[in-house]
Design an enzyme around this catalytic site. Sequence first.
Site, PDB file in Angstrom:
ATOM      1  N   GLU A  92       7.914 -44.696 -12.195  1.00  0.00           N
ATOM      2  CA  GLU A  92       7.224 -45.721 -11.400  1.00  0.00           C
ATOM      3  C   GLU A  92       6.409 -45.106 -10.264  1.00  0.00           C
ATOM      4  O   GLU A  92       5.314 -45.566  -9.952  1.00  0.00           O
ATOM      5  CB  GLU A  92       8.260 -46.694 -10.814  1.00  0.00           C
ATOM      6  CG  GLU A  92       8.907 -47.591 -11.856  1.00  0.00           C
ATOM      7  CD  GLU A  92      10.055 -48.416 -11.272  1.00  0.00           C
ATOM      8  OE1 GLU A  92      10.394 -48.215 -10.087  1.00  0.00           O
ATOM      9  OE2 GLU A  92      10.613 -49.241 -12.008  1.00  0.00           O
ATOM     10  N   ASP A  93       6.957 -44.070  -9.646  1.00  0.00           N
ATOM     11  CA  ASP A  93       6.293 -43.434  -8.501  1.00  0.00           C
ATOM     12  C   ASP A  93       6.443 -41.916  -8.646  1.00  0.00           C
ATOM     13  O   ASP A  93       7.332 -41.302  -8.047  1.00  0.00           O
ATOM     14  CB  ASP A  93       6.940 -43.915  -7.193  1.00  0.00           C
ATOM     15  CG  ASP A  93       6.225 -43.360  -5.966  1.00  0.00           C
ATOM     16  OD1 ASP A  93       5.084 -42.864  -6.103  1.00  0.00           O
ATOM     17  OD2 ASP A  93       6.818 -43.415  -4.868  1.00  0.00           O
ATOM     18  N   PRO A  94       5.571 -41.275  -9.453  1.00  0.00           N
ATOM     19  CA  PRO A  94       5.749 -39.863  -9.805  1.00  0.00           C
ATOM     20  C   PRO A  94       5.743 -38.928  -8.596  1.00  0.00           C
ATOM     21  O   PRO A  94       4.871 -39.018  -7.723  1.00  0.00           O
ATOM     22  CB  PRO A  94       4.551 -39.573 -10.724  1.00  0.00           C
ATOM     23  CG  PRO A  94       4.141 -40.908 -11.249  1.00  0.00           C
ATOM     24  CD  PRO A  94       4.417 -41.877 -10.138  1.00  0.00           C
TER      25      PRO A  94
END
Length: 332
Positions: A40-42
């Site tokens: 979702e939030d690398p």
Amino acid sequence: MKELYQNYRNAVFQSGDPSAAETVMSNMAVAFDRILLDVEDPFVFEPYHKALREPFDYHMFVQNYIRPLIDFRNSYIGNLSFFYEIEEKLKQGHNVVLISNHQTEADPAIIALLLEKTNPRISENMIYVAGDRVITDPLCKPFSMGRNLICVYSKRHMYDVPEHVEMKRRANTRSLKEMALLLRDGSKIVWIAPSGGRDRPDPLTEEWYPDSFDSSSVDNMRRLIGRSGAAGHIYPLALLCYDIMPPPPKVEKEIGEKRIMSFHGAGLSVAPKICPSEIAVAGKMSEEAKDTYAQALYKSVTEQYNVLQCAIHGKQGFAASSIGISLSQPWN
């Protein structure tokens, strides 16, 4: 992810631990949580990545995940006294480089777990020179976030995409500069596998041996610690743990390899440091001397590896110890 869960579950159940089911559920729940959070939030790794310990402790997450895969009853450390010697040198402000073979994605965790009771300073502070795949593969990234890393592009994958070669070389130059800055402060311990990747079995005999060392990688480390301004030492380190998480039989270009796991013994051994000055002629390292130095380190690693092989796979245990390699189980 389903395959990862099934293979991990089967491996942990091999241990016969009565709490195996609880361990699997707990560790896999955290692993999936961290994998999905990163999708979702690398997370983006810098050339030098320091292990993330808060607000979530990724280091302990990795230790707790890999610990149930190690059969400590059939695991050994070679030459524990040299690990104490290394810790003393670090306390004195010296730098230490471990020239090692490389077997699995779990190598850093296995090294840390085998040393956590006797040498916590080494276990927690080791800096690993890591290839780009472990910081890009979604299943790997949360595990890599718990390690101190110098991120580089491996020679094995340098030319996978020809248009990316120049970018990879520039990135490697930045990483070398970061390492040079770190070593200037002293008290650093760096692990590197000069083979450029994981060991693979011989296609004919299916025997596993340390892959040959690239002398230019060894020489880069020699020059870096020589120019750091702090005292520096290079030790040969052998690691045997391929059964726990073997790599694919051949080097793959694509990200997303199959993770096979098993519960198995592991071995770690270190030998006396090898000084470049013993091989240099008139203070200079010729190309021949560089090759000779890399070969001397490789010879020591293979000798230690063979002792670990006899102890673990040959089931000789402590009897596999030799004149220069004393085996122990300090966790017992």
